[in-house]
Design a protein around this motif. Structure first.
Motif, PDB file in Angstrom:
ATOM      1  N   LEU A 118       0.837  -1.210   0.000  1.00  0.00           N
ATOM      2  CA  LEU A 118       0.000   0.000   0.000  1.00  0.00           C
ATOM      3  C   LEU A 118       0.870   1.258   0.000  1.00  0.00           C
ATOM      4  O   LEU A 118       0.684   2.157  -0.825  1.00  0.00           O
ATOM      5  CB  LEU A 118      -0.899   0.012   1.242  1.00  0.00           C
ATOM      6  CG  LEU A 118      -1.378   1.409   1.625  1.00  0.00           C
ATOM      7  CD1 LEU A 118      -2.706   1.722   1.009  1.00  0.00           C
ATOM      8  CD2 LEU A 118      -1.364   1.634   3.109  1.00  0.00           C
ATOM      9  N   ALA A 119       1.816   1.322   0.946  1.00  0.00           N
ATOM     10  CA  ALA A 119       2.642   2.536   1.059  1.00  0.00           C
ATOM     11  C   ALA A 119       3.441   2.746  -0.216  1.00  0.00           C
ATOM     12  O   ALA A 119       3.533   3.874  -0.726  1.00  0.00           O
ATOM     13  CB  ALA A 119       3.573   2.421   2.259  1.00  0.00           C
ATOM     14  N   ALA A 120       4.023   1.671  -0.757  1.00  0.00           N
ATOM     15  CA  ALA A 120       4.834   1.807  -1.972  1.00  0.00           C
ATOM     16  C   ALA A 120       3.973   2.335  -3.127  1.00  0.00           C
ATOM     17  O   ALA A 120       4.395   3.201  -3.895  1.00  0.00           O
ATOM     18  CB  ALA A 120       5.474   0.470  -2.332  1.00  0.00           C
ATOM     19  N   THR A 121       2.741   1.823  -3.225  1.00  0.00           N
ATOM     20  CA  THR A 121       1.858   2.238  -4.321  1.00  0.00           C
ATOM     21  C   THR A 121       1.413   3.688  -4.147  1.00  0.00           C
ATOM     22  O   THR A 121       1.456   4.493  -5.087  1.00  0.00           O
ATOM     23  CB  THR A 121       0.623   1.315  -4.392  1.00  0.00           C
ATOM     24  OG1 THR A 121       1.094  -0.020  -4.504  1.00  0.00           O
ATOM     25  CG2 THR A 121      -0.281   1.661  -5.553  1.00  0.00           C
ATOM     26  N   VAL A 122       0.981   4.032  -2.918  1.00  0.00           N
ATOM     27  CA  VAL A 122       0.492   5.399  -2.686  1.00  0.00           C
ATOM     28  C   VAL A 122       1.632   6.395  -2.918  1.00  0.00           C
ATOM     29  O   VAL A 122       1.429   7.474  -3.491  1.00  0.00           O
ATOM     30  CB  VAL A 122      -0.096   5.544  -1.257  1.00  0.00           C
ATOM     31  CG1 VAL A 122      -0.440   6.996  -0.954  1.00  0.00           C
ATOM     32  CG2 VAL A 122      -1.344   4.688  -1.114  1.00  0.00           C
ATOM     33  N   GLU A 123       2.848   6.035  -2.513  1.00  0.00           N
ATOM     34  CA  GLU A 123       3.969   6.954  -2.707  1.00  0.00           C
ATOM     35  C   GLU A 123       4.319   7.115  -4.191  1.00  0.00           C
ATOM     36  O   GLU A 123       4.736   8.185  -4.613  1.00  0.00           O
ATOM     37  CB  GLU A 123       5.172   6.507  -1.870  1.00  0.00           C
ATOM     38  CG  GLU A 123       4.891   6.734  -0.374  1.00  0.00           C
ATOM     39  CD  GLU A 123       6.107   6.633   0.537  1.00  0.00           C
ATOM     40  OE1 GLU A 123       5.990   7.047   1.701  1.00  0.00           O
ATOM     41  OE2 GLU A 123       7.161   6.136   0.090  1.00  0.00           O
ATOM     42  N   GLU A 124       4.123   6.056  -4.966  1.00  0.00           N
ATOM     43  CA  GLU A 124       4.343   6.175  -6.425  1.00  0.00           C
ATOM     44  C   GLU A 124       3.365   7.190  -7.023  1.00  0.00           C
ATOM     45  O   GLU A 124       3.722   7.999  -7.876  1.00  0.00           O
ATOM     46  CB  GLU A 124       4.109   4.828  -7.121  1.00  0.00           C
ATOM     47  CG  GLU A 124       5.177   3.787  -6.866  1.00  0.00           C
ATOM     48  CD  GLU A 124       6.308   3.843  -7.888  1.00  0.00           C
ATOM     49  OE1 GLU A 124       6.220   4.639  -8.842  1.00  0.00           O
ATOM     50  OE2 GLU A 124       7.273   3.097  -7.697  1.00  0.00           O
ATOM     51  N   ILE A 125       2.107   7.101  -6.551  1.00  0.00           N
ATOM     52  CA  ILE A 125       1.083   8.021  -7.080  1.00  0.00           C
ATOM     53  C   ILE A 125       1.408   9.447  -6.645  1.00  0.00           C
ATOM     54  O   ILE A 125       1.399  10.392  -7.440  1.00  0.00           O
ATOM     55  CB  ILE A 125      -0.328   7.617  -6.588  1.00  0.00           C
ATOM     56  CG1 ILE A 125      -0.662   6.186  -7.037  1.00  0.00           C
ATOM     57  CG2 ILE A 125      -1.387   8.609  -7.074  1.00  0.00           C
ATOM     58  CD1 ILE A 125      -1.860   5.568  -6.325  1.00  0.00           C
ATOM     59  N   ALA A 126       1.737   9.589  -5.339  1.00  0.00           N
ATOM     60  CA  ALA A 126       2.060  10.924  -4.805  1.00  0.00           C
ATOM     61  C   ALA A 126       3.250  11.524  -5.554  1.00  0.00           C
ATOM     62  O   ALA A 126       3.263  12.719  -5.864  1.00  0.00           O
ATOM     63  CB  ALA A 126       2.361  10.836  -3.312  1.00  0.00           C
TER      64      ALA A 126
END
Ligand SMILES: Cc1ncc(COP(=O)(O)O)c(C=O)c1O
Length: 452
Positions: free
Chosen positions: A105-113
């Protein structure tokens, strides 16, 4: 757990409501009360609600009101409601954002951010990034990548071989470089005193006509937003000159880079997208809770070579592993708040935040100038430098204003002049806050003159 969290939400909500009326700096009595948090380590457990009640009752009055609308010290943003709420949720999730395996989750959200950040900052979409604690660490992280790249080009792999025996790197900075860049250079073995310093103009901008001659591996550090004046180095000229010589250009854009998000201020960052790496803060102008900074690089490969983490038990995840790009391995998922802030503001909300705070800064400058005080900088962004007369008078105004409690501003020395700094960086500052603070500044300054 549920009751405790509801209870703490009520306390936090009350705190933020009270901030509107309370004094900005804590009273001496509130600070003296902090001794109630001291004492020997308890032998046994204390009820969680009692711990939180003590912390709130003693701690809240002793806080500096930086989350409110009348704090103008340093360059300090508040916390947008959505960003604070996301911070709480992410705290409950307690994700380890170090790797894609420990938190997909964190890796994905940070990619989007990261993608959204590059978009609003007007930087090339293929750039890589690292979510770190602030601009100091973002400078450190990006400069680690720069060091790797410029030495790699002359056949030296600093990640493997270290710096002993490496070809020397020329590091160019402006005379008004932020001290955290020098700190980052010192941590990287590049030394804070061996830099080549370029003279600056009256606003602190590096003088393009006074740049040194470059040869061999070189890193040029430029600035988007001087911490005193808010001024920008001439990035287009410097990038062209540096790239012609094969040098790396790094931008310290802790707050100034955010000018790109506002159509009326974007001209200030012209040419900055031509650089090779950038450091910025999210806890300043984006108004996410501390601590949150971002390092960005045009080509993340050099950074990955420097910071890659390898061990038999660390298996690559389905997405990129953030710890290959950050100095830390385990860390909190601070990109979640950046995602939430950008999602809640949208492009227009962010532009409005930047423009509004700049307008507030202009209003301060106008009001102080109209009263006869000297504005020392060209107010093009969110920073104002004002002198109330000689150094002693200005220092007394600052001290009395801080004690008055209506608002909080700090002091500085700008090119040999003692000045008060006003930085408007918080989403929470309203026009009423500005008028109330301006009135306090004028009242305090008049009192100081009167008693001189
Ligand atoms: C231009 C500049 N660079 C770097 C920093 C350091 O930022 P941080 O305290 O988030 O590490 C600041 C802080 O004000 C700044 O204004």
């Amino acid at each position: 757990m549920n009751d405790l969290l509801k209870h703490v939400a009520q306390r936090a909500g009350r705190y933020l409501e009270d901030l509107g009326e309370r004094r900005v700096a804590p009273s001496p009595e509130a600070l003296a009360g902090l001794t109630r948090l001291d004492g020997p380590l308890p032998d046994g457990p204390t009820d969680p609600e009692a711990v939180i009640a003590l912390l709130d009752e003693v701690g809240a009055p002793a806080t500096m009101g930086t989350a409110g609308g009348r704090y103008f010290g340093f360059v300090i943003g508040g916390a947008l409601p959505t960003a604070l709420a996301a911070n709480w949720l992410a705290g409950a999730w307690d994700q380890n954002a170090g790797s894609g395996v420990s938190s997909p989750l964190a890796a994905t959200v940070e990619e989007i951010a990261l993608r959204w950040l590059l978009d609003v900052l007007g930087l090339p979409p293929q750039c890589g990034g690292a979510f770190v604690t602030g601009a100091t660490m973002a400078n450190f992280t990006a400069l680690a990548g720069a060091r790797q790249d410029v030495l790699q080009k002359v056949g030296w792999d600093v990640a493997r071989q270290g710096l002993f025996g490496a070809p020397p790197i020329t590091v160019v900075v402006g005379a008004e470089v932020h001290p955290t860049v020098l700190k980052a250079l010192s941590m990287l073995g590049l030394g804070r005193e061996r830099v080549v310093t370029t003279p600056v103009d009256g606003q602190g901008r590096m003088r393009a006509d006074a740049l040194p001659t470059l040869s061999g591996p070189a890193i040029v550090c430029i600035q988007a937003g001087n911490v005193n004046t808010g001024a920008f180095d001439p990035a287009d000229l410097i990038c062209r000159w540096a790239h012609d010589a094969g040098a790396w250009v790094h931008v310290d854009g802790a707050f100034g880079l955010w000018a790109a998000a506002s159509p009326t201020r974007a001209h200030l960052v012209a040419g900055y997208a031509e650089a090779d790496s950038w450091a910025t803060d999210a806890h300043k102008w984006l108004n996410v809770p501390y601590d949150s900074g971002v390092a960005l690089f045009r080509d993340p490969a050099a950074l990955r070579t420097t910071l890659r983490l390898q061990a038999a038990y660390l298996l690559p995840g389905p997405s990129r592993d953030p710890y290959d790009y950050t100095p830390e391995s385990s860390r909190r998922a601070r990109g979640i708040e950046i995602w939430a802030a950008l999602r809640s503001l949208g492009r227009s909300g962010l532009a409005d935040l930047v423009e509004r705070t700049c307008r507030h800064a202009s209003r301060f400058a106008e009001g102080l100038h109209a009263a006869g005080y000297e504005i020392l900088n060209e107010v093009a962004l969110n920073q104002v430098l004002v002198a109330f007369g000689d150094a002693e008078t200005t220092r007394r105004v600052i001290a009395d204003l801080q004690a008055d409690g209506t608002c909080w501003c700090g002091g500085t020395l700008w090119q040999d002049r003692t000045a008060m700094r006003i930085s408007v960086s918080s989403w929470a500052t309203t026009e009423a806050d500005v008028e109330r603070s301006l009135a306090a500044m004028l009242r305090v300054a008049e009192d100081v003159m009167h008693h001189a």
